[in-house]
Write a protein that holds these residues in place. Structure first.
Motif, short mmCIF file in Angstrom:
data_model
loop_
_atom_site.label_atom_id
_atom_site.label_comp_id
_atom_site.label_asym_id
_atom_site.label_seq_id
_atom_site.Cartn_x
_atom_site.Cartn_y
_atom_site.Cartn_z
N VAL A 1 -17.09 46.28 -15.89
CA VAL A 1 -18.43 45.80 -15.57
C VAL A 1 -18.38 44.63 -14.59
O VAL A 1 -19.11 44.58 -13.60
CB VAL A 1 -19.17 45.41 -16.87
CG1 VAL A 1 -20.54 44.82 -16.54
CG2 VAL A 1 -19.32 46.62 -17.78
N GLU A 2 -17.52 43.66 -14.87
CA GLU A 2 -17.48 42.46 -14.04
C GLU A 2 -17.08 42.79 -12.60
O GLU A 2 -17.66 42.26 -11.65
CB GLU A 2 -16.50 41.44 -14.64
CG GLU A 2 -16.90 40.93 -16.01
CD GLU A 2 -18.21 40.15 -15.96
OE1 GLU A 2 -18.50 39.56 -14.90
OE2 GLU A 2 -18.92 40.13 -16.98
N THR B 1 -23.35 52.55 -16.91
CA THR B 1 -22.38 53.45 -16.29
C THR B 1 -20.98 53.25 -16.86
O THR B 1 -20.25 54.21 -17.16
CB THR B 1 -22.36 53.25 -14.77
OG1 THR B 1 -23.66 53.47 -14.24
CG2 THR B 1 -21.36 54.18 -14.10
N VAL B 2 -20.59 51.99 -17.04
CA VAL B 2 -19.26 51.71 -17.58
C VAL B 2 -19.17 52.12 -19.05
O VAL B 2 -18.16 52.68 -19.49
CB VAL B 2 -18.92 50.22 -17.40
CG1 VAL B 2 -17.59 49.88 -18.07
CG2 VAL B 2 -18.85 49.86 -15.92
N SER C 1 -9.68 44.69 -25.14
CA SER C 1 -10.63 44.38 -26.20
C SER C 1 -11.31 43.04 -25.97
O SER C 1 -12.48 42.86 -26.30
CB SER C 1 -9.91 44.39 -27.55
OG SER C 1 -8.85 43.45 -27.54
N GLN C 2 -10.58 42.08 -25.42
CA GLN C 2 -11.14 40.76 -25.10
C GLN C 2 -10.91 40.49 -23.62
O GLN C 2 -9.83 40.09 -23.21
CB GLN C 2 -10.49 39.67 -25.96
CG GLN C 2 -10.78 39.83 -27.45
CD GLN C 2 -10.15 38.74 -28.27
OE1 GLN C 2 -9.38 37.92 -27.76
NE2 GLN C 2 -10.46 38.70 -29.56
N GLN C 3 -11.91 40.74 -22.84
CA GLN C 3 -11.77 40.58 -21.40
C GLN C 3 -11.75 39.11 -21.02
O GLN C 3 -12.49 38.30 -21.58
CB GLN C 3 -12.92 41.29 -20.68
CG GLN C 3 -12.97 42.78 -20.94
CD GLN C 3 -14.02 43.46 -20.11
OE1 GLN C 3 -14.55 42.88 -19.17
NE2 GLN C 3 -14.33 44.70 -20.45
#
Length: 330
Positions: free
Chosen positions: A215-216, A238-239, A251-253
């Motif tokens: 997403v980012e 979409t993602v 899991s932890q972006q």
């Protein structure tokens, strides 16, 4: 005399007459043989020129039969090039500085074995051999046939109405950003980003999502190029709908690193915080350029009034910094 009567050559007769009269028969025979040999050699020297030319041509022809044939020049074989599908010498490919029309990459032509789009099927035209394209020409064509985009273009060119209720329902999402909209030919711009017509939203999302970077990353790419109301939520949807992204995303972006402006002189920017050790409270103020710390004992009083007093004393000594960063208080 008997010998002279049998000789027909007058020159030989004269030679024999000149011999002494008492010469033996052997000397006369030797003179005749010598004369015949000399005459034969003279006749060969004065032979017909055509016969001499024929002998010379024959000798040349006979020598030429044993002369080896010259070896052909060595040349590099021409092979079919994988970058241009043509035959050429090594290092002379005409596609060296070209851009492929089907995949957009360099150093090869379209429909060659080096083009990665050869086995790709376009999801918009269902044809093989090229990637999905969404260029300015496609945006202009879509802008002409989209009625809501045409209303937006007219509204931006002539000005938005003073009352929000007078605006068409399809243009209500643009009301808050109306001051940042401009026109470039047949397209509407939001700052430096192109406002994409509704018919190209899905294609644009597909191009932003082609690398499956999350997403980012998609939002960063979109903030540099394209815009429409609700693009952030569309990117998130979409993602989340992509199985590959959900399978491989961490899991932890990690959040993007925020960098501060670099200071140019001491105590231009400072940071401060309270800390407690052995039951005693202290206020530490550090210069961000040199790292020089200033330690102030608080004696257990960390109220706002006492903190203001500490800072006033600090500002009198080193000056007021342009930026002071805190964590919001104890």
């Amino acid at each position: 005399m008997i010998i002279l009567m049998g000789i027909r050559d007058e020159e030989l007769i004269q030679k024999l007459i000149c011999l002494p009269s008492h010469s033996p028969l052997q000397d006369m025979v030797k003179t005749c043989k010598s004369f015949e040999a000399t005459k034969s050699a003279t006749s060969d020297i004065h032979a017909i020129p055509n016969q001499l030319c024929a002998v010379s041509a024959y000798q040349k022809k006979k020598k030429g039969q044993y002369r080896p044939n010259p070896s052909p020049p060595i040349s590099t074989p021409r092979v079919s090039c994988q970058f241009c599908a043509r035959r050429h010498d090594s290092g002379k490919c005409p596609a060296a500085n070209s851009i492929c029309n089907n995949c957009g990459r360099h150093s090869h032509w379209a429909r060659t074995s080096k083009c990665p789009a050869t086995s790709i099927q376009c999801r918009f035209c269902n044809r093989m051999g090229h990637y999905e394209k969404c260029g300015l020409q496609d945006l202009r064509v879509a802008a002409r046939v989209d009625p809501s985009y045409t209303r937006l273009l007219d509204c931006v060119s002539s000005g938005f109405p003073s009352n929000r209720n007078d605006l068409h329902s399809t243009l209500l999402p643009f009301w808050k950003i109306r001051d940042n909209l401009s026109i470039d030919g047949e397209l509407v711009l939001y700052g430096a980003r192109v406002v994409v017509p509704a018919v190209l939203h899905r294609r644009t999302l597909s191009r932003l999502h082609d690398s499956h970077r999350g997403v980012e990353s998609m939002m960063r790419r979109a903030k540099q190029t394209v815009f429409w109301p609700g693009i952030d939520s569309d990117i998130t949807s979409t993602v989340h709908a992509c199985e590959s992204c959900q399978m491989f995303q961490p899991s932890q972006q990690q959040e993007p690193l925020m960098c501060d402006d670099n200071s140019t002189w001491p105590f231009e920017s400072a940071s401060d915080d309270f800390f407690t050790i052995s039951g005693k409270s202290f206020l530490v103020i550090a210069d961000r350029l040199s790292g020089w710390p200033v330690l102030v004992p608080c004696k257990g009083d960390t109220t706002a009034l006492n903190t203001i007093r500490f800072f006033c004393r600090y500002f009198r000594e080193v000056g007021v910094p342009l930026r002071l960063q805190t964590d919001g208080g104890p």
